[in-house]
Structures are given as C-alpha cells and as structure tokens.
Scaffold this active site. Sequence first.
Site, PDB file in Angstrom:
ATOM      1  N   TYR A   1      -3.802  11.021   2.206  1.00 34.04           N
ATOM      2  CA  TYR A   1      -2.929   9.776   1.964  1.00 34.04           C
ATOM      3  C   TYR A   1      -3.919   9.140   0.500  1.00 34.04           C
ATOM      4  CZ  TYR A   1      -1.779   4.855   1.221  1.00 34.04           C
ATOM      5  OH  TYR A   1      -1.532   3.674   0.407  1.00 34.04           O
TER       6      TYR A   1
ATOM      7  N   LYS B   1      -3.352   9.136  -3.490  1.00 32.58           N
ATOM      8  CA  LYS B   1      -3.267   7.782  -4.093  1.00 32.58           C
ATOM      9  C   LYS B   1      -4.094   7.742  -5.159  1.00 32.58           C
ATOM     10  CE  LYS B   1      -0.684   4.731  -3.490  1.00 32.58           C
ATOM     11  NZ  LYS B   1       0.497   4.475  -3.902  1.00 32.58           N
TER      12      LYS B   1
ATOM     13  N   THR C   1      -4.162   1.736  -4.227  1.00 36.49           N
ATOM     14  CA  THR C   1      -4.756   1.082  -2.933  1.00 36.49           C
ATOM     15  C   THR C   1      -6.227   0.966  -2.878  1.00 36.49           C
ATOM     16  OG1 THR C   1      -4.774   1.440  -0.501  1.00 36.49           O
ATOM     17  CG2 THR C   1      -4.509   3.371  -1.742  1.00 36.49           C
ATOM     18  N   ASP C   2      -6.748   0.027  -1.852  1.00 34.44           N
ATOM     19  CA  ASP C   2      -8.014  -0.015  -1.692  1.00 34.44           C
ATOM     20  C   ASP C   2      -8.647   1.215  -1.043  1.00 34.44           C
ATOM     21  OD1 ASP C   2      -7.384  -0.420   0.801  1.00 34.44           O
ATOM     22  OD2 ASP C   2      -8.530  -2.320   1.089  1.00 34.44           O
ATOM     23  N   GLU C   3      -7.835   2.073  -0.479  1.00 31.27           N
ATOM     24  CA  GLU C   3      -8.477   3.179   0.190  1.00 31.27           C
ATOM     25  C   GLU C   3      -8.834   4.230  -0.785  1.00 31.27           C
ATOM     26  OE1 GLU C   3      -6.286   4.749   3.755  1.00 31.27           O
ATOM     27  OE2 GLU C   3      -5.698   2.817   4.232  1.00 31.27           O
TER      28      GLU C   3
HETATM   29  P1  NAD Z   1       6.411   2.035   2.990  1.00 30.70           P
HETATM   30  O1  NAD Z   1       6.062   3.350   3.401  1.00 30.70           O
HETATM   31  O2  NAD Z   1       6.829   0.723   3.871  1.00 30.70           O
HETATM   32  O3  NAD Z   1       7.779   2.097   1.781  1.00 30.70           O
HETATM   33  C1  NAD Z   1       7.654   3.208   1.017  1.00 30.70           C
HETATM   34  C2  NAD Z   1       9.147   3.323   0.237  1.00 30.70           C
HETATM   35  O4  NAD Z   1       9.151   4.432  -0.376  1.00 30.70           O
HETATM   36  C3  NAD Z   1       9.983   3.494   1.093  1.00 30.70           C
HETATM   37  O5  NAD Z   1      11.419   2.711   1.020  1.00 30.70           O
HETATM   38  C4  NAD Z   1      10.546   5.108   1.152  1.00 30.70           C
HETATM   39  O6  NAD Z   1      11.844   5.139   1.282  1.00 30.70           O
HETATM   40  C5  NAD Z   1      10.292   5.291  -0.359  1.00 30.70           C
HETATM   41  N1  NAD Z   1       9.940   6.468  -0.755  1.00 30.70           N
HETATM   42  C6  NAD Z   1       9.105   7.505  -0.460  1.00 30.70           C
HETATM   43  N2  NAD Z   1       9.360   8.617  -1.091  1.00 30.70           N
HETATM   44  C7  NAD Z   1      10.069   8.245  -2.047  1.00 30.70           C
HETATM   45  C8  NAD Z   1      10.385   9.275  -3.025  1.00 30.70           C
HETATM   46  N3  NAD Z   1       9.938  10.549  -3.281  1.00 30.70           N
HETATM   47  N4  NAD Z   1      11.277   8.591  -3.721  1.00 30.70           N
HETATM   48  C9  NAD Z   1      11.966   7.303  -3.729  1.00 30.70           C
HETATM   49  N5  NAD Z   1      11.539   6.622  -2.868  1.00 30.70           N
HETATM   50  C10 NAD Z   1      10.549   6.847  -1.983  1.00 30.70           C
HETATM   51  O7  NAD Z   1       5.156   1.480   2.172  1.00 30.70           O
HETATM   52  P2  NAD Z   1       4.560   0.102   1.873  1.00 30.70           P
HETATM   53  O8  NAD Z   1       3.663  -0.193   3.051  1.00 30.70           O
HETATM   54  O9  NAD Z   1       5.840  -0.768   1.286  1.00 30.70           O
HETATM   55  O10 NAD Z   1       3.648   0.400   0.501  1.00 30.70           O
HETATM   56  C11 NAD Z   1       4.241   0.437  -0.897  1.00 30.70           C
HETATM   57  C12 NAD Z   1       3.093   0.993  -1.611  1.00 30.70           C
HETATM   58  O11 NAD Z   1       1.908  -0.060  -1.517  1.00 30.70           O
HETATM   59  C13 NAD Z   1       2.640   2.397  -1.342  1.00 30.70           C
HETATM   60  O12 NAD Z   1       2.439   2.948  -2.942  1.00 30.70           O
HETATM   61  C14 NAD Z   1       1.319   2.006  -0.880  1.00 30.70           C
HETATM   62  O13 NAD Z   1       0.483   3.350  -1.165  1.00 30.70           O
HETATM   63  C15 NAD Z   1       1.186   0.833  -1.275  1.00 30.70           C
HETATM   64  N6  NAD Z   1      -0.177  -0.070  -0.548  1.00 30.70           N
HETATM   65  C16 NAD Z   1       0.243  -0.386   0.543  1.00 30.70           C
HETATM   66  C17 NAD Z   1      -0.701  -1.097   1.269  1.00 30.70           C
HETATM   67  C18 NAD Z   1      -0.019  -1.542   2.680  1.00 30.70           C
HETATM   68  O14 NAD Z   1      -1.101  -2.334   3.442  1.00 30.70           O
HETATM   69  N7  NAD Z   1       1.100  -1.400   3.522  1.00 30.70           N
HETATM   70  C19 NAD Z   1      -1.534  -1.749   0.667  1.00 30.70           C
HETATM   71  C20 NAD Z   1      -2.080  -1.337  -0.680  1.00 30.70           C
HETATM   72  C21 NAD Z   1      -1.221  -0.259  -1.107  1.00 30.70           C
HETATM   73  O1  DAU Z   2      -5.999  -0.397   2.806  1.00 28.05           O
HETATM   74  C1  DAU Z   2      -4.753  -0.172   2.429  1.00 28.05           C
HETATM   75  C2  DAU Z   2      -3.804   0.537   3.340  1.00 28.05           C
HETATM   76  O2  DAU Z   2      -3.469  -0.051   4.591  1.00 28.05           O
HETATM   77  C3  DAU Z   2      -2.648   1.051   2.666  1.00 28.05           C
HETATM   78  O3  DAU Z   2      -2.715   1.901   1.272  1.00 28.05           O
HETATM   79  C4  DAU Z   2      -1.716   1.905   3.497  1.00 28.05           C
HETATM   80  O4  DAU Z   2      -0.725   2.376   3.063  1.00 28.05           O
HETATM   81  C5  DAU Z   2      -1.526   1.312   4.988  1.00 28.05           C
HETATM   82  O5  DAU Z   2      -1.075   2.017   5.745  1.00 28.05           O
HETATM   83  C6  DAU Z   2      -3.020   0.866   5.701  1.00 28.05           C
HETATM   84  O6  DAU Z   2      -3.600   1.896   5.878  1.00 28.05           O
HETATM   85  P1  DAU Z   2      -4.614   1.801   7.132  1.00 28.05           P
HETATM   86  O7  DAU Z   2      -5.041   3.415   7.743  1.00 28.05           O
HETATM   87  O8  DAU Z   2      -5.903   0.842   7.029  1.00 28.05           O
HETATM   88  O9  DAU Z   2      -3.479   0.986   7.944  1.00 28.05           O
HETATM   89  P2  DAU Z   2      -3.103   1.267   9.582  1.00 28.05           P
HETATM   90  O10 DAU Z   2      -2.203   0.051   9.934  1.00 28.05           O
HETATM   91  O11 DAU Z   2      -2.720   2.642  10.028  1.00 28.05           O
HETATM   92  O12 DAU Z   2      -4.504   1.010  10.352  1.00 28.05           O
HETATM   93  C7  DAU Z   2      -5.349  -0.097  10.405  1.00 28.05           C
HETATM   94  C8  DAU Z   2      -6.531  -0.062  11.320  1.00 28.05           C
HETATM   95  O13 DAU Z   2      -5.999   0.059  12.517  1.00 28.05           O
HETATM   96  C9  DAU Z   2      -7.291   1.377  11.105  1.00 28.05           C
HETATM   97  O14 DAU Z   2      -8.557   1.169  11.357  1.00 28.05           O
HETATM   98  C10 DAU Z   2      -6.586   2.281  11.959  1.00 28.05           C
HETATM   99  C11 DAU Z   2      -6.397   1.273  13.136  1.00 28.05           C
HETATM  100  N1  DAU Z   2      -5.316   1.712  14.249  1.00 28.05           N
HETATM  101  C12 DAU Z   2      -3.880   1.746  13.598  1.00 28.05           C
HETATM  102  C13 DAU Z   2      -2.899   2.324  14.492  1.00 28.05           C
HETATM  103  C14 DAU Z   2      -1.696   2.589  13.698  1.00 28.05           C
HETATM  104  C15 DAU Z   2      -5.369   1.645  15.631  1.00 28.05           C
HETATM  105  O15 DAU Z   2      -6.427   1.454  16.061  1.00 28.05           O
HETATM  106  N2  DAU Z   2      -4.473   2.046  16.332  1.00 28.05           N
HETATM  107  C16 DAU Z   2      -3.064   2.521  15.812  1.00 28.05           C
HETATM  108  O16 DAU Z   2      -2.441   2.693  16.658  1.00 28.05           O
END
Ligand code: NAD
Ligand code: DAU
Length: 358
Positions: free
Chosen positions: A173, A177, A149-151
């Site tokens: 988190y 990662k 992730t970019d984080e």
């Molecule tokens: P999500 O939380 O929607 O899905 C995670 C999935 O992983 C779920 O289906 C969950 O059941 C499964 N899981 C969790 N623990 C597990 C385990 N121990 N064994 C098997 N399965 C398990 O997450 P997402 O938003 O789809 O993110 C997917 C991936 O992409 C993650 O690795 C996250 O770090 C990365 N990512 C997410 C974002 C974003 O914006 N959502 C951005 C960049 C990277």
């Molecule tokens: O940047 C990639 C990441 O983006 C992924 O690696 C993570 O899995 C994904 O959850 C996401 O992380 P963020 O923390 O950036 O996303 P989130 O949607 O939780 O929050 C986005 C922004 O919005 C952040 O600045 C916090 C703010 N926020 C979020 C929530 C849930 C609020 O202001 N209120 C809220 O209730």
Amino acid sequence: MTFSRFFFTLKFIVLIVHYPNEEFCVQTLLVTGGAGFIGSNFIRHMLKTHEDIRIINLDKLTYAGNPENLKDMAADPRYRFVHGDICDGILTDALVRESDAVINFAAESHVDRSIGKPDDFIQTDIFGTFQLLEAARKHGIGRFIQISTDEVYGSTEDGCFREDDPLMPSSPYSASKAGADRLAYSYFVTYRLPVVITRASNNFGPYQYPEKLISLFVTNALDDLPLPVYGDGLNVRDWLFVLDHCEAIDFILRKGEDGEAYNIGGGNERTNLEITDIILQTLGKPDSLKKFVEDRKGHDRRYALSIEKIEKLGWRPRHPFGEAMRETIAWYRDNRPWWEKLKSGEYLAYYKKQYQTL
Ligand code: NAD
Ligand code: DAU
C-alpha cells in the site's frame, strides 16, 4: 536607475519570490474517491463552506465506496456523482476538461488488504494517478492535489518526519502511494503541472469503513465482539480527526505552493492499546474483549510527523483529541444501520480470512 529606485525594485522582486502564490480560487472541483471515508467528509465540508463551488465526484464504488456517505448532499445542484474508474483514460479526460482543479483521494487504502493482494493497489494508486495527471497536463489544470500519506516515510522509533526526508515505504500500500506521490511531483518538475502533495497521518471520524483500527474496534465493541490487537499493541500512530484533515486540504487547495509536499498531523500519538482502552472505557465494555492476535507482516512501529511547514503557512488542527474520539464513538453508536449493512457479504469473507484465530 537611481540607487533608491534600484533597492525599491529589488525589494519588490524579493517580495514576489517570497510570496509567489495568490490564493487559488476554484469553481469546478473534480474529487476522486469522494464516496469513501475522507472524500465524503471532504465533499460535505466543501459544499457547506463554499457557496459558489461545483463538485464532480468520480468514484468506482469499490467495497469501500458507499453512496450513502453523501446521501444528505445528493440533491444539491452543485454536486454531481459520476460512477467510474480513475484508470479509465477517456472518462478522466472528459471530467478533467470540465474542471479547474483535481483532488485525487481515490485509492485502495487498507494496508492489510495490500499484504493479501497488492494487484488493485498498483493499478488504482499508481496507474489511476497517472491517468489523472495525463488528463490534467493535457487540459492545463489550475491545481492538482495528490492525497498521499505519512506511511510513505516508513517507520521511525524516534523523532518526526519532515517533508524533505527520504521515502522508505514498507507495505505494498505505502509503496504504491509513494510511487503516486513521486509521479505527481515529476509532473511538476517536468511539465510544470501545478501539483501539491499532502501527507496526512491516521484519520478517524464518521463514515470510516469498519476495517480500520478505530471503526472496527468501536463497531465490534458495540456488538460485544473481540477487538483483535496485532502483536504487542504498542505500535504508535498519530491520530487526526477527519474534519481537521478536510480543513487542511481546503486550506492547501487555496494556499499551498506548487511543487510542495505538506505533512498534516493531529499531534495525537497513541499506542494501539491506548486507543483500545479509550474505546472500551467510553462504551463501558469489559477488558476481556481485548484479544492479542498474530502481528501484521512488516508492521510499521511508529509514524510521527512534523507539521511545522503547514503551520507556518497558517493551518493547525483545532479539534481536541478526547472530544473528537467521544464524538466519533457516539456517531457509530447512533448510526448502527450505516455500518451493520457493511458488515456482511464480502466483508465477512475478508474478516474470516484476516482474523482466522479469533
Ligand atoms: P477509502 O478506502 O475509505 O475510500 C477510497 C475511495 O476510493 C472509495 O470510495 C473507493 O470506491 C474509491 N476508489 C477506489 N479505487 C478507485 C478507482 N480505481 N477509481 C475511482 N474510485 C476508486 O479511503 P480513505 O481512508 O477515505 O482514504 C482516502 C485517501 O486518503 C487515500 O488516497 C488514502 O491513501 C489517503 N489517506 C488516508 C488516510 C487514512 O487514515 N484513512 C490517511 C492519509 C492518507
Ligand atoms: O497513516 C496513514 C494511514 O493510516 C493511511 O495511509 C491508510 O490508508 C490507513 O489505512 C491507515 O493505515 P494504518 O495501517 O496505520 O491503519 P489501520 O487502522 O489499519 O491500523 C492502525 C494500527 O492498528 C496499526 O498499527 C495496525 C493496528 N491494528 C489494525 C487493525 C485493523 C490492529 O492492531 N488490529 C486491527 O484489526
């Protein structure tokens, strides 16, 4: 050897060094975490665009995993779902043995939950990745994509992160990662495992569990519930449409170079307040739904990526932000039964604790 033959040979060697990778072809792909948001969109994309592929989806079905996300694909003979944990070494060994590539999406993914209770993040994101890497090493896997992730770069007020910038994660988190990201890299350096790492920015789109900014705010707005904006609402994220992300991972699977990390960004930097306003305006809801609440602990101010490296390889996002947002908002409006079911039980307990002041 003649002079001209020497130069011909030299040119050939330079070409091989410069273009080391043939396109990687996959037949059986092990996807972990495929019942979550990005994983389910990715599996659908792969089954729709690659006729000859077989996909095994290993997912623990945590609160964020939902078999309904792929119910339209469940009967496809090329798709197999396995309910299980990536931390289970016996299971990962057996599934990796059947596969020629692994894409590890499985993770605990929500920053706020990692602040409240980091335990599962350390276990799944780091130890689970380790188990998969070990199985991949044992069975000589053809390709291992670690979804990072970019984080992992941490926060920046100006400029964009490049792949060789230092990692400075700031939440449990992102630290877990970053650990998995570097652990995967160490398997490339130490064991020559063909690892490729992707670091994407914030995804949005259909099937996102309604705890993240966009999915939470759209579903709350549809129910005329408050939209809880953390702090001053001026934190910036670079928004990436999930289908662009899926195409990028598909591209990296085939064309990425072993041992490399690739940023994947949408080029759509917006403050949280800008996102909130787009949602309210698109749904015709009043500004009064916007509620400023206590800031997230250790809240990263801004994420921004340079995507020059992946662009040079031949990928760029193709969905315009405005259209993708309208499509996403319409999807939640039209798929109320999908998210209404999720906003109950465990979700409500979490929500009450997280947003006490609402
Ligand atoms: P999500 O939380 O929607 O899905 C995670 C999935 O992983 C779920 O289906 C969950 O059941 C499964 N899981 C969790 N623990 C597990 C385990 N121990 N064994 C098997 N399965 C398990 O997450 P997402 O938003 O789809 O993110 C997917 C991936 O992409 C993650 O690795 C996250 O770090 C990365 N990512 C997410 C974002 C974003 O914006 N959502 C951005 C960049 C990277
Ligand atoms: O940047 C990639 C990441 O983006 C992924 O690696 C993570 O899995 C994904 O959850 C996401 O992380 P963020 O923390 O950036 O996303 P989130 O949607 O939780 O929050 C986005 C922004 O919005 C952040 O600045 C916090 C703010 N926020 C979020 C929530 C849930 C609020 O202001 N209120 C809220 O209730």
